[in-house]
Each structure stands twice: as structure tokens, then as C-alpha cells.
Design a protein around this motif. Structure first.
Motif, PDB file in Angstrom:
ATOM      1  N   ASP A  30       0.819  -1.225   0.000  1.00 15.73           N
ATOM      2  CA  ASP A  30       0.000   0.000   0.000  1.00 15.73           C
ATOM      3  C   ASP A  30       0.848   1.270   0.000  1.00 15.73           C
ATOM      4  O   ASP A  30       0.362   2.344  -0.356  1.00 15.73           O
ATOM      5  CB  ASP A  30      -0.912   0.006   1.234  1.00 15.73           C
ATOM      6  CG  ASP A  30      -1.920  -1.117   1.156  1.00 15.73           C
ATOM      7  OD1 ASP A  30      -2.940  -0.939   0.491  1.00 15.73           O
ATOM      8  OD2 ASP A  30      -1.658  -2.203   1.732  1.00 15.73           O
ATOM      9  N   THR A  89      12.448   6.837   7.052  1.00 11.24           N
ATOM     10  CA  THR A  89      12.434   8.151   7.709  1.00 11.24           C
ATOM     11  C   THR A  89      13.866   8.521   8.099  1.00 11.24           C
ATOM     12  O   THR A  89      14.551   7.710   8.735  1.00 11.24           O
ATOM     13  CB  THR A  89      11.550   8.095   8.977  1.00 11.24           C
ATOM     14  OG1 THR A  89      10.210   7.807   8.578  1.00 11.24           O
ATOM     15  CG2 THR A  89      11.575   9.399   9.754  1.00 11.24           C
ATOM     16  N   ASP A 108       5.011   0.448  15.193  1.00  6.00           N
ATOM     17  CA  ASP A 108       5.231   1.182  13.937  1.00  6.00           C
ATOM     18  C   ASP A 108       4.493   0.437  12.830  1.00  6.00           C
ATOM     19  O   ASP A 108       4.792  -0.728  12.535  1.00  6.00           O
ATOM     20  CB  ASP A 108       6.732   1.274  13.624  1.00  6.00           C
ATOM     21  CG  ASP A 108       7.003   2.219  12.441  1.00  6.00           C
ATOM     22  OD1 ASP A 108       6.179   3.128  12.207  1.00  6.00           O
ATOM     23  OD2 ASP A 108       8.028   2.040  11.768  1.00  6.00           O
ATOM     24  N   GLY A 166       3.898  -0.354   9.239  1.00  9.95           N
ATOM     25  CA  GLY A 166       4.716  -0.236   8.027  1.00  9.95           C
ATOM     26  C   GLY A 166       6.116   0.128   8.472  1.00  9.95           C
ATOM     27  O   GLY A 166       6.564   1.265   8.303  1.00  9.95           O
ATOM     28  N   ASP A 198       5.285  -5.108   8.957  1.00  8.67           N
ATOM     29  CA  ASP A 198       5.534  -4.788   7.546  1.00  8.67           C
ATOM     30  C   ASP A 198       5.196  -6.016   6.709  1.00  8.67           C
ATOM     31  O   ASP A 198       5.379  -7.152   7.157  1.00  8.67           O
ATOM     32  CB  ASP A 198       6.998  -4.379   7.326  1.00  8.67           C
ATOM     33  CG  ASP A 198       7.155  -3.446   6.132  1.00  8.67           C
ATOM     34  OD1 ASP A 198       7.483  -2.260   6.326  1.00  8.67           O
ATOM     35  OD2 ASP A 198       6.934  -3.917   4.985  1.00  8.67           O
TER      36      ASP A 198
HETATM   37  C1  LIG Z   1       7.382   4.788   3.885  1.00  8.27           C
HETATM   38  S1  LIG Z   1       7.908   3.238   4.528  1.00  8.27           S
HETATM   39  C2  LIG Z   1       8.161   3.662   6.230  1.00  8.27           C
HETATM   40  C3  LIG Z   1       9.166   2.776   6.911  1.00  8.27           C
HETATM   41  C4  LIG Z   1       9.429   3.123   8.381  1.00  8.27           C
HETATM   42  N1  LIG Z   1       8.199   3.199   9.145  1.00  8.27           N
HETATM   43  C5  LIG Z   1      10.164   4.427   8.489  1.00  8.27           C
HETATM   44  O1  LIG Z   1       9.511   5.427   8.869  1.00  8.27           O
HETATM   45  O2  LIG Z   1      11.369   4.465   8.216  1.00  8.27           O
HETATM   46  C6  LIG Z   1       6.373   2.316   4.499  1.00  8.27           C
HETATM   47  C7  LIG Z   1       6.500   0.833   4.796  1.00  8.27           C
HETATM   48  O3  LIG Z   1       5.176   0.290   4.845  1.00  8.27           O
HETATM   49  C8  LIG Z   1       5.204  -1.037   4.338  1.00  8.27           C
HETATM   50  N2  LIG Z   1       3.833  -1.374   3.943  1.00  8.27           N
HETATM   51  C9  LIG Z   1       3.130  -0.924   2.898  1.00  8.27           C
HETATM   52  N3  LIG Z   1       1.876  -1.420   2.897  1.00  8.27           N
HETATM   53  C10 LIG Z   1       1.765  -2.205   3.989  1.00  8.27           C
HETATM   54  C11 LIG Z   1       0.710  -2.988   4.556  1.00  8.27           C
HETATM   55  N4  LIG Z   1      -0.502  -3.061   4.015  1.00  8.27           N
HETATM   56  N5  LIG Z   1       0.958  -3.648   5.713  1.00  8.27           N
HETATM   57  C12 LIG Z   1       2.194  -3.599   6.311  1.00  8.27           C
HETATM   58  N6  LIG Z   1       3.225  -2.880   5.814  1.00  8.27           N
HETATM   59  C13 LIG Z   1       3.026  -2.191   4.673  1.00  8.27           C
HETATM   60  C14 LIG Z   1       6.196  -0.969   3.200  1.00  8.27           C
HETATM   61  O4  LIG Z   1       6.721  -2.249   2.916  1.00  8.27           O
HETATM   62  C15 LIG Z   1       7.248   0.014   3.765  1.00  8.27           C
HETATM   63  O5  LIG Z   1       8.302  -0.679   4.381  1.00  8.27           O
END
Ligand SMILES: C[S@@+](CC[C@H](N)C(=O)[O-])C[C@H]1O[C@@H](n2cnc3c(N)ncnc32)[C@H](O)[C@@H]1O
Length: 283
Positions: A29, A35, A57, A59, A81
Motif C-alpha cells: 500500500d 524516515t 510502527d 509499516g 511490515d
Molecule cells: C514509507 S515506509 C516507512 C518505513 C518506516 N516506518 C520508516 O519510517 O522508516 C512504508 C513501509 O510500509 C510497508 N507497507 C506498505 N503497505 C503495507 C501494509 N498493508 N501492511 C504492512 N506494511 C506495509 C512498506 O513495505 C514500507 O516498508
């Protein structure tokens, strides 16, 4: 020339990675964009994370937010994740940081993950994902739970605080449900008083009125932060003629707390309790 072209191509790639591009272009998604560590620090500072917190956290990427919450603030936490590579990376990073016993990373869908045990939720998602999550955040998290989001807000749910250190970081405190009618019978110094209090609520913003002794008055300075509700009633009828500063904690259908009355040497503290008559906010 070649170096400049390469630089332009690289900048283009970085910009594309940072954009909320169409879902078809990434597997889950939200695309993986970590970050920056200074923003992680700011998110955890704004949420006032302590060793008593349980941080989730949603994702979690390479686990950096939860690992920082655990290693720098002494909290415990979980990252969620869907990307198996990110989970492996997070487990590795946790072991390098020496905190594997206080964190866990789960390969699960954030929309289905059980969140009620969190005292702090962190997210770096997308505006549409924040909005899709919003009803669950409001209904499943305990009042007082802090939510911090990197970059993206939650539309008309206004943040309780905001930081602009390098990037936008928003903080919300999950509000208790206080909308509806409440009744309080109070033993005030100059006699008994019955208040029928009506509260309107939009997220953490509240307003209302009170009926007593055939009069109607407003609730002044009404505020709600988590389960803590505060307002002032100006009771200028009969023998009372006083400002009553209400401060209480909401627990389902009861509010209990203390009223401050009078100023200086005349200041008095009076216990109060109100019970819900009808109506629960649907948010
Ligand atoms: C923008 S990154 C943020 C990573 C971390 N929270 C940070 O701030 O450094 C978004 C993360 O959400 C995960 N993700 C996307 N859709 C997801 C879902 N439906 N369920 C779990 N994780 C998801 C992606 O794989 C990615 O690692």
C-alpha cells in the motif's frame, strides 16, 4: 557532462521514490522510503516516549523507529511490515543494536494488525492510508494513546501538536468519547446543585452547555486531551455566584475529578462525579 547527467538521473530517481505514486507502481500500500534518523528522533520526542511505552510502527521498514524507541527511550515495541526483506533487515538491525529481546517484527498487513495494546503508534504512510486507518485508530486505541505521523496528516482530525524539524511531524492524542448528556449532583459549599451537561464533540474538540435551576449556560474553555476533560461553569445564580473549574477523567460512562472554586486564600477543591445519561459520539 556525464557526471551532470548522472546527477540529474539520480535526483529524478530519489524524487520518484519520495512521491506518493500510483499504487500500481509498488507492491504494497506504501512504497519503502525510510524516515531520516533526525526525523525519527523528532517523532519519538514529540510523542514523549518513555520506558513505560509500547510502540507499534505500522509499516516498519528496516525497523529504525521501533529500534530507536527501544534503544534510546527504553520502551518496548513491535514493527509490522508486509515486505519479508524488511522484516529480515529489521531483525538484523535489532540484533546489531542489542535490543532483540525488547522488539519483534511481524510480517502482517497493517490494516489487520491488532493495535489496541499500543500506547504510541508511529507511521510513515500515505494520506489515503492514514484516512483508511483513522476509524480503527479512534475506536481501537485507548484514550490517551499518542499517534505520530511523518509527513502526512489526517484531514479534519486536527493534530494536537506539530513539528517542522526538517519534515512535518504530526501528533494526535486519541480522545475519549464524551459526546452526549451527563448528570452531576454536587455538594457545593453553599448547598446542593444539580447540573445537566450536554457535550458536543468533534475528535478532541468539545463544546457544550449546562442546565441548572431553570437556567442554561455555556461550558467555557472546554478541552479534551485523551481521557482528561476540563471546562468552566460560571454559576452566577443565587447564593453561589462563582466560577467552577472542572477537571476530570472520563472512563466509559463516568467522569470523576476535582472542581476548583474561588481564588487565593478562598480557593476550595470539591470532588465531582458525572454519569452519562445518553448518547455516544460516532466518529
Ligand atoms: C514509507 S515506509 C516507512 C518505513 C518506516 N516506518 C520508516 O519510517 O522508516 C512504508 C513501509 O510500509 C510497508 N507497507 C506498505 N503497505 C503495507 C501494509 N498493508 N501492511 C504492512 N506494511 C506495509 C512498506 O513495505 C514500507 O516498508
Amino acid at each position: 557532462m556525464i557526471a551532470a547527467a548522472l546527477r540529474r538521473a539520480l535526483i529524478g530517481l530519489v524524487c520518484i521514490a519520495a512521491l506518493p505514486v500510483a499504487r500500481a507502481q509498488f507492491s504494497y500500500d506504501v512504497p519503502y522510503v525510510p524516515t531520516p534518523l533526525v526525523v525519527v528522533e523528532e517523532m519519538l520526542r514529540l510523542a514523549e516516549v518513555t520506558r513505560d511505552d509500547f510502540v507499534i510502527d505500522l509499516g516498519s521498514g528496516d525497523g529504525r523507529v521501533v529500534i530507536a524507541a527501544v534503544s534510546k527511550f527504553g520502551a518496548r515495541g513491535i514493527g509490522v511490515d508486509l515486505d519479508p526483506e524488511r522484516i529480515l533487515e529489521s531483525d538484523y538491525n535489532a540484533s546489531v543494536a542489542g535490543v532483540s529481546d525488547r522488539v519483534a517484527f511481524h510480517r502482517q498487513d497493517l490494516f489487520k494488525f491488532e493495535i489496541s495494546r499500543a500506547s504510541v503508534i508511529t507511521m510513515y504512510l500515505l494520506p489515503s492510508v492514514n484516512i483508511k486507518l483513522r476509524p480503527r485508530l479512534l475506536s481501537e486505541l485507548k484514550p490517551g494513546t499518542r499517534i505520530v505521523s511523518h509527513d502526512f496528516d489526517m484531514e479534519d482530525w486536527k493534530p494536537d501538536a506539530r513539528s517542522t524539524v526538517r519534515k512535518n511531524v504530526f501528533l494526535w492524542i486519541v480522545p475519549a468519547k464524551v459526546e452526549g448528556r451527563w448528570h452531576a449532583d454536587l455538594a457545593l459549599p453553599n448547598g446542593a446543585r444539580s447540573y445537566d451537561i450536554e457535550i458536543k464533540q468533534k475528535f478532541q474538540e468539545i463544546d457544550g452547555l449546562v442546565r441548572y435551576d431553570k437556567k442554561v449556560a455555556g461550558l467555557w474553555n472546554a478541552s479534551l486531551r485523551g481521557d482528561r476533560v476540563q471546562f468552566t461553569i460560571v454559576d452566577d445564580g443565587g447564593a453561589l455566584d462563582t466560577n467552577l473549574y472542572f477537571d476530570g477523567r472520563v472512563s466509559d460512562d463516568v467522569i470523576e475529578g476535582v472542581i476548583l472554586r474561588g481564588i487565593g486564600a478562598d480557593r476550595q477543591k470539591i470532588s465531582w462525579r458525572a454519569t452519562r445519561v445518553a448518547g455516544v459520539a460516532a466518529q
